[in-house]
Design a protein around this motif. Sequence first.
Motif, PDB file in Angstrom:
ATOM      1  N   MET A  62     -26.408  51.433  13.151  1.00 13.56           N
ATOM      2  CA  MET A  62     -26.714  50.022  12.959  1.00 13.56           C
ATOM      3  C   MET A  62     -27.813  49.559  13.907  1.00 13.56           C
ATOM      4  N   VAL A  63     -27.696  49.922  15.171  1.00 13.74           N
ATOM      5  CA  VAL A  63     -28.690  49.505  16.161  1.00 13.74           C
ATOM      6  C   VAL A  63     -30.047  50.146  15.886  1.00 13.74           C
ATOM      7  N   ARG A  64     -30.039  51.423  15.523  1.00 10.42           N
ATOM      8  CA  ARG A  64     -31.309  52.099  15.247  1.00 10.42           C
ATOM      9  C   ARG A  64     -32.010  51.498  14.034  1.00 10.42           C
ATOM     10  N   LEU A  65     -31.240  51.149  13.023  1.00  7.83           N
ATOM     11  CA  LEU A  65     -31.845  50.530  11.847  1.00  7.83           C
ATOM     12  C   LEU A  65     -32.411  49.160  12.187  1.00  7.83           C
ATOM     13  N   LEU A  66     -31.679  48.384  12.979  1.00  8.22           N
ATOM     14  CA  LEU A  66     -32.186  47.077  13.384  1.00  8.22           C
ATOM     15  C   LEU A  66     -33.453  47.216  14.216  1.00  8.22           C
ATOM     16  N   HIS A  67     -33.510  48.235  15.066  1.00  8.27           N
ATOM     17  CA  HIS A  67     -34.724  48.484  15.838  1.00  8.27           C
ATOM     18  C   HIS A  67     -35.902  48.764  14.904  1.00  8.27           C
ATOM     19  N   GLY A  76     -37.484  45.761  13.685  1.00  6.82           N
ATOM     20  CA  GLY A  76     -38.111  44.907  14.684  1.00  6.82           C
ATOM     21  C   GLY A  76     -37.156  44.041  15.474  1.00  6.82           C
ATOM     22  N   VAL A  77     -35.867  44.352  15.436  1.00 10.76           N
ATOM     23  CA  VAL A  77     -34.863  43.548  16.134  1.00 10.76           C
ATOM     24  C   VAL A  77     -34.365  44.322  17.349  1.00 10.76           C
ATOM     25  N   ASP A  78     -34.537  43.761  18.533  1.00  6.63           N
ATOM     26  CA  ASP A  78     -33.983  44.340  19.751  1.00  6.63           C
ATOM     27  C   ASP A  78     -32.531  43.900  19.885  1.00  6.63           C
TER      28      ASP A  78
END
Length: 250
Positions: free
Chosen positions: A22-27, A30-32
């Motif tokens: 989830m975090v990698r996809l958000l990164h 463009g989302v930190d």
Amino acid sequence: MKVALFVTCLVDSLYPQVGEAMVRLLHQLGVDVDFPEQQTCCGQPAFNSGYWDDAREVARTLLDAFDPYDYVVSPSGSCCGMIHHYYPDLFAGDAQSRRRAGALAEKTYEFSQFLVRVLGVSDVGASFPARATYHPSCHGSRLLGVRDEPLELLRHVRGLELVPLAHAADCCGFGGTFAVKMGELSGAMVEDKVRHVEETQAQVLVGTDMGCLMNIGGRMAREGRRVRVMHLAQLLYEGTQAQHRREIVG
């Protein structure tokens, strides 16, 4: 945009790869994303069992942990549903905490909700050539209103054949403590769910709550059924990596 990951107990303890996906996809979008280590359980198990004082004690950690953030994103409709629907009752006798709980609820989103409703993203650029079916979790769909967002994201995955699941809205039988207190009934419910998944001839079962997927996947594994069980975030992230490799090759 200051975004925090609300990781949930099951993901943090048993399925960390879901939070990582989830975090990698958000990164990639463009989302930190920050991970406030102060967070603990949302209090749902204790709340559902009648131990409201214990639930309040752990729930306050979320009020403090997520206070500085604009958005809170979680891979679980169940835990988000707890914040949205039950925190007002949990903090009914504490006006200040109730206001803080309301503010937390307003900025807390389940993963697919955040992608579609906040970021306005329905196509993450994923490719996943497989036959899949989708199980909607009870709390996510009924308490939080997560219905179309996961399907919208899945329909835009290149190569994915998404087939409908018969009686999809039926509970899988997990329901947290329900599976413990009503084990025989829970077992019959998940048996029905597994049968319907098998009828689709899907290679992959996708969901948005690891409680449901743990229950269904565990039953299928014990029966020797070869269906891969994936959280939506995992499928989308793996799909973006596959698409990226395909673009590099050719």
